[in-house]
Design an enzyme around this catalytic site. Structure first.
Site, PDB file in Angstrom:
ATOM      1  N   TYR A 175       0.759  -1.222  -0.047  1.00  0.00           N
ATOM      2  CA  TYR A 175       0.057  -0.106   0.142  1.00  0.00           C
ATOM      3  C   TYR A 175       0.918   1.466   0.066  1.00  0.00           C
ATOM      4  O   TYR A 175       0.822   2.155  -0.948  1.00  0.00           O
ATOM      5  CB  TYR A 175      -0.854  -0.066   1.261  1.00  0.00           C
ATOM      6  CG  TYR A 175      -1.979   1.277   1.329  1.00  0.00           C
ATOM      7  CD1 TYR A 175      -2.969   0.931   0.306  1.00  0.00           C
ATOM      8  CD2 TYR A 175      -1.980   1.977   2.364  1.00  0.00           C
ATOM      9  CE1 TYR A 175      -4.007   2.128   0.327  1.00  0.00           C
ATOM     10  CE2 TYR A 175      -2.971   2.956   2.318  1.00  0.00           C
ATOM     11  CZ  TYR A 175      -3.853   2.965   1.385  1.00  0.00           C
ATOM     12  OH  TYR A 175      -4.740   4.037   1.303  1.00  0.00           O
ATOM     13  N   ALA A 208      -8.788   9.129   8.250  1.00  0.00           N
ATOM     14  CA  ALA A 208      -9.869   9.431   8.002  1.00  0.00           C
ATOM     15  C   ALA A 208     -10.989   8.199   8.635  1.00  0.00           C
ATOM     16  O   ALA A 208     -10.940   7.464   8.053  1.00  0.00           O
ATOM     17  CB  ALA A 208     -10.262   9.869   6.720  1.00  0.00           C
TER      18      ALA A 208
END
Length: 267
Positions: A175, A208
């Site tokens: 990632y 988030a």
């Protein structure tokens, strides 16, 4: 010396100011309750003429369209199943925007994460994260850029990167590599497209909070990640979406090739 940070309250939601008035906006990976969904809602609140949004989950897409059409009008929202690893799907998504006047803003939000130690990571696992998160962003950037040039349109592309493209974290080699690639792609594509008046920027969120993240992340890790933030809390998805809308708007007319950190980690 470690510091325990108290969790600051999330600020009040910011009303729209027509920053995207008259624009046709395309957003990938936008069903559900994450950053993509927040961008769709913010674009509509900011006066977008229409928003075409995609995901790979057909049911969630239909549910999101029904809710948004009820709030903003059926003529302003359109959804389409799109797998960004498939060129035909990406082209179909932009074809849907053509029916509404053509894409003005492309928001590349699609990405795939996961946790895997590099010693246990297979080629398939690595390849899938790279194909969706990095190559998928390239496919959409290339497709939107091609449409902008053909139409003589000074369009805008906004990519979703991550602070993990800058810093190390265990189990995130695939990632992190993909998101670092999105940052580099953003900078290079910006130079390629600048002669056409097309801008390309990215956001780099740290944390988030949304329901899916809570499902796949342990409570202990979430507490640790929140403690890295100056505000002692995660961002609400709409706080990240606000910055993406700013980058999509004419208020950022002199920004291209930039990666804005949407984070309180640097305080």
């Amino acid at each position: 010396m470690s510091v325990t940070r108290s969790e600051q309250p999330t600020p009040d939601y910011v009303p729209g100011h027509d920053l995207l008035a008259g624009k046709v906006v395309v957003v990938t990976a936008a069903a559900g309750a994450g950053i993509g969904a927040a961008v769709v809602r913010r674009a509509l609140e900011e006066g977008a003429k229409a928003v075409v949004f995609s995901d790979t989950h057909e049911r969630r897409l239909a549910e999101a369209e029904e809710v948004l059409a009820g709030e903003f009008g059926a003529d302003r929202v359109r959804q389409l199943v799109c797998d960004v690893t498939r060129e035909a799907d990406v082209q179909a998504l932009l074809d849907a925007a053509e029916d509404l006047g053509g894409v003005d803003v492309m928001v590349n939000n699609a990405g795939l994460g996961g946790t895997s130690d590099i010693l246990a990571m297979g080629d398939d696992e690595w390849g899938r994260v790279i194909d969706i998160t990095l190559t998928g962003t390239m496919r959409c950037t290339r497709a939107a850029g091609t449409r902008f040039v053909a139409a003589g349109r000074k369009g805008v592309i906004v990519n979703n990167a991550s602070v993990i493209g800058w810093r190390a974290q265990e189990g995130q080699a695939h990632y992190a590599a993909a998101k670092a690639g999105v940052m580099a792609l953003t900078r290079c594509a910006a130079l390629d497209l600048a002669p056409h008046g097309i801008r390309v920027n990215a956001v780099s969120p740290s944390l988030a909070m949304h329901p899916f993240l809570e499902k796949v992340t342990s409570p202990e890790l979430l507490v640790e990640l929140k403690q890295r933030e100056a505000f002692g809390r995660a961002a609400a998805p709409w706080e990240v979406a606000n910055v993406m809308v700013f980058l999509a708007s004419d208020y950022s007319s002199y920004l291209t090739g930039e990666v804005l950190s949407v984070s309180s980690q640097h305080a």
